[in-house]
Scaffold this motif. Structure first.
Motif, PDB file in Angstrom:
ATOM      1  N   THR A  86       0.885  -1.209  -0.227  1.00  0.00           N
ATOM      2  CA  THR A  86       0.055   0.083   0.029  1.00  0.00           C
ATOM      3  C   THR A  86       0.858   1.294   0.222  1.00  0.00           C
ATOM      4  O   THR A  86       1.848   1.256   0.639  1.00  0.00           O
ATOM      5  N   GLY A  87       0.549   2.106  -0.848  1.00  0.00           N
ATOM      6  CA  GLY A  87       0.977   3.544  -0.788  1.00  0.00           C
ATOM      7  C   GLY A  87      -0.071   4.601  -1.165  1.00  0.00           C
ATOM      8  O   GLY A  87      -1.250   4.210  -1.316  1.00  0.00           O
ATOM      9  N   SER A  88       0.432   5.826  -1.177  1.00  0.00           N
ATOM     10  CA  SER A  88      -0.499   6.909  -1.091  1.00  0.00           C
ATOM     11  C   SER A  88      -0.920   7.000  -2.781  1.00  0.00           C
ATOM     12  O   SER A  88      -2.131   7.574  -2.997  1.00  0.00           O
ATOM     13  N   GLY A  89      -0.425   6.284  -3.564  1.00  0.00           N
ATOM     14  CA  GLY A  89      -0.720   6.287  -5.007  1.00  0.00           C
ATOM     15  C   GLY A  89      -0.851   5.075  -5.770  1.00  0.00           C
ATOM     16  O   GLY A  89      -0.425   4.050  -4.809  1.00  0.00           O
ATOM     17  N   ALA A  90      -1.540   4.731  -6.586  1.00  0.00           N
ATOM     18  CA  ALA A  90      -1.760   3.418  -7.287  1.00  0.00           C
ATOM     19  C   ALA A  90      -1.620   3.504  -8.687  1.00  0.00           C
ATOM     20  O   ALA A  90      -2.464   2.979  -9.618  1.00  0.00           O
ATOM     21  N   GLU A  91      -0.655   4.272  -9.252  1.00  0.00           N
ATOM     22  CA  GLU A  91      -0.334   4.568 -10.745  1.00  0.00           C
ATOM     23  C   GLU A  91      -0.166   3.212 -11.385  1.00  0.00           C
ATOM     24  O   GLU A  91      -0.785   3.032 -12.720  1.00  0.00           O
ATOM     25  N   THR A  92       0.466   2.357 -11.190  1.00  0.00           N
ATOM     26  CA  THR A  92       0.748   1.152 -11.819  1.00  0.00           C
ATOM     27  C   THR A  92      -0.322   0.152 -12.092  1.00  0.00           C
ATOM     28  O   THR A  92      -0.585  -0.346 -13.162  1.00  0.00           O
ATOM     29  N   GLY A 190      -8.343  -0.941   8.504  1.00  0.00           N
ATOM     30  CA  GLY A 190      -7.906   0.530   8.477  1.00  0.00           C
ATOM     31  C   GLY A 190      -7.216   0.794   6.981  1.00  0.00           C
ATOM     32  O   GLY A 190      -7.233   1.693   6.317  1.00  0.00           O
ATOM     33  N   VAL A 191      -6.353  -0.479   6.717  1.00  0.00           N
ATOM     34  CA  VAL A 191      -5.735  -0.322   5.395  1.00  0.00           C
ATOM     35  C   VAL A 191      -6.711  -0.349   4.069  1.00  0.00           C
ATOM     36  O   VAL A 191      -6.623   0.463   3.355  1.00  0.00           O
ATOM     37  N   ALA A 192      -7.857  -1.356   4.483  1.00  0.00           N
ATOM     38  CA  ALA A 192      -8.947  -1.064   3.331  1.00  0.00           C
ATOM     39  C   ALA A 192      -9.600   0.069   3.334  1.00  0.00           C
ATOM     40  O   ALA A 192     -10.130   0.663   2.306  1.00  0.00           O
ATOM     41  N   ASP A 193      -9.518   0.999   4.415  1.00  0.00           N
ATOM     42  CA  ASP A 193     -10.585   2.056   4.477  1.00  0.00           C
ATOM     43  C   ASP A 193      -9.456   3.167   3.743  1.00  0.00           C
ATOM     44  O   ASP A 193     -10.135   3.875   2.876  1.00  0.00           O
ATOM     45  N   ARG A 196      -9.788   3.078  -0.214  1.00  0.00           N
ATOM     46  CA  ARG A 196     -11.107   3.503  -0.661  1.00  0.00           C
ATOM     47  C   ARG A 196     -10.832   4.880  -0.637  1.00  0.00           C
ATOM     48  O   ARG A 196     -11.458   5.642  -1.329  1.00  0.00           O
ATOM     49  N   GLU A 197     -10.190   5.630   0.189  1.00  0.00           N
ATOM     50  CA  GLU A 197      -9.943   6.961   0.315  1.00  0.00           C
ATOM     51  C   GLU A 197      -8.859   7.576  -0.595  1.00  0.00           C
ATOM     52  O   GLU A 197      -9.136   8.579  -1.303  1.00  0.00           O
ATOM     53  N   LYS A 198      -7.777   6.583  -0.778  1.00  0.00           N
ATOM     54  CA  LYS A 198      -6.520   7.184  -1.478  1.00  0.00           C
ATOM     55  C   LYS A 198      -6.286   6.323  -2.678  1.00  0.00           C
ATOM     56  O   LYS A 198      -5.832   6.859  -3.733  1.00  0.00           O
ATOM     57  N   ASN A 199      -6.838   5.182  -3.023  1.00  0.00           N
ATOM     58  CA  ASN A 199      -6.342   4.163  -4.004  1.00  0.00           C
ATOM     59  C   ASN A 199      -7.529   3.860  -5.102  1.00  0.00           C
ATOM     60  O   ASN A 199      -7.118   3.018  -6.141  1.00  0.00           O
ATOM     61  N   LEU A 200      -8.504   4.556  -5.012  1.00  0.00           N
ATOM     62  CA  LEU A 200      -9.666   4.303  -6.055  1.00  0.00           C
ATOM     63  C   LEU A 200      -9.256   4.665  -7.493  1.00  0.00           C
ATOM     64  O   LEU A 200      -9.533   4.069  -8.314  1.00  0.00           O
ATOM     65  N   VAL A 201      -8.719   5.709  -7.684  1.00  0.00           N
ATOM     66  CA  VAL A 201      -8.335   6.149  -9.072  1.00  0.00           C
ATOM     67  C   VAL A 201      -6.741   6.635  -8.885  1.00  0.00           C
ATOM     68  O   VAL A 201      -6.324   7.067  -8.030  1.00  0.00           O
ATOM     69  N   SER A 202      -6.211   6.764 -10.331  1.00  0.00           N
ATOM     70  CA  SER A 202      -4.896   7.333 -10.491  1.00  0.00           C
ATOM     71  C   SER A 202      -5.069   8.869 -10.349  1.00  0.00           C
ATOM     72  O   SER A 202      -5.962   9.275 -10.430  1.00  0.00           O
ATOM     73  N   MET A 203      -4.060   9.404 -10.395  1.00  0.00           N
ATOM     74  CA  MET A 203      -3.894  11.043 -10.733  1.00  0.00           C
ATOM     75  C   MET A 203      -4.474  11.570 -12.017  1.00  0.00           C
ATOM     76  O   MET A 203      -4.954  12.954 -11.919  1.00  0.00           O
ATOM     77  N   GLY A 209      -8.917  -0.584  -9.836  1.00  0.00           N
ATOM     78  CA  GLY A 209      -9.333  -2.046  -9.561  1.00  0.00           C
ATOM     79  C   GLY A 209      -8.947  -2.554  -8.357  1.00  0.00           C
ATOM     80  O   GLY A 209      -9.136  -3.819  -8.074  1.00  0.00           O
ATOM     81  N   ILE A 210      -8.308  -1.744  -7.334  1.00  0.00           N
ATOM     82  CA  ILE A 210      -7.880  -2.006  -6.168  1.00  0.00           C
ATOM     83  C   ILE A 210      -8.863  -2.636  -4.958  1.00  0.00           C
ATOM     84  O   ILE A 210      -8.941  -3.682  -4.480  1.00  0.00           O
ATOM     85  N   VAL A 211     -10.056  -1.634  -5.343  1.00  0.00           N
ATOM     86  CA  VAL A 211     -11.083  -1.889  -4.532  1.00  0.00           C
ATOM     87  C   VAL A 211     -12.350  -2.554  -5.582  1.00  0.00           C
ATOM     88  O   VAL A 211     -12.958  -1.629  -6.329  1.00  0.00           O
ATOM     89  N   GLU A 212     -12.678  -3.670  -5.692  1.00  0.00           N
ATOM     90  CA  GLU A 212     -13.758  -4.026  -6.514  1.00  0.00           C
ATOM     91  C   GLU A 212     -14.823  -4.998  -5.818  1.00  0.00           C
ATOM     92  O   GLU A 212     -14.337  -5.688  -4.845  1.00  0.00           O
TER      93      GLU A 212
END
Length: 212
Positions: A86-92, A190-193, A196-203, A209-212
């Motif tokens: 988990t990181g603040s972004g999910a570009e890859t 807490g990680v799953a939350d 949903r807060e930070k990783n749903l979409v790229s910049m 597709g992380i939360v489906e």
């Protein structure tokens, strides 16, 4: 007068290349292309502590992320994967879903200079999939850190090396525990939350597709 001019005329700036390494002009070109990894190149990867993953999709920014090789595995001569923490972004993740092009780079910070790149296409193994479970068992000893989002799988058809003369020398000190500690403190929910807060979409607004 004349003495000063003679000194200026004869002065040469010291070479930026250490004496133990001849300058590039004195060496044959070291850039090589391979259709797959050789045993020597696999050994080079094993000795590195960091790799960089670069990806993009149509009309998006190009992303590059540094990662620890602790989570990286060479699966075969043309396949590799890593646990995506988990990181603040999910570009890859977003780029693999939208496009698939992926380049991995290793460079030697210690010892003889060298750069190695793997060019190919990647895919995401979702953490709830049977394929994720199989790879986790076969290549990671079923160890799944709390912050694990997915596995990134790369199939590459081109391996390139280059000299690495311009890469500074650094000494490896240690892995940082901050990311693991952060995830452990948050716990699975807490990680799953956070996903949903930070990783749903790229910049650029692409779904990850992380939360489906």
């Amino acid at each position: 007068g004349e003495a000063v001019r003679a000194i200026k005329r004869d002065f040469r700036w010291p070479s930026p290349y250490p004496a133990r390494h001849p300058s590039p002009a004195q060496e044959p070109a070291v850039a090589q292309e391979y259709p797959s990894l050789t045993p020597a190149l696999r050994d080079f990867i094993v000795r590195q502590h960091i790799f960089f993953a670069a990806s993009a999709a149509k009309d998006t920014r190009i992303n590059i992320s540094p990662r620890s090789t602790r989570e990286f595995r060479v699966i075969g001569d043309n396949e590799a994967c890593w646990l995506d923490l988990t990181g603040s972004g999910a570009e890859t993740a977003a780029h693999m879903k939208a496009d698939g092009r992926l380049t991995i780079m290793f460079c030697a910070f210690e010892g003889p200079p060298s750069i190695l790149r793997l060019y190919g296409r990647g895919e995401i193994l979702h953490r709830d999939s049977a394929e994720f479970a199989r790879v986790l068992a076969d290549h990671f000893g079923n160890e799944r850190p709390v912050g694990t989002r997915q596995i990134v799988w790369l199939k590459f058809d081109l391996v390139k090396t280059s000299c690495g003369y311009g890469v500074p020398a650094f000494s490896y000190e240690r892995e940082r525990g901050a990311l693991d500690n952060w995830a452990e403190k948050k716990g699975p929910q807490g990680v799953a939350d956070y996903w949903r807060e930070k990783n749903l979409v790229s910049m650029d607004g692409l779904p990850t597709g992380i939360v489906e």
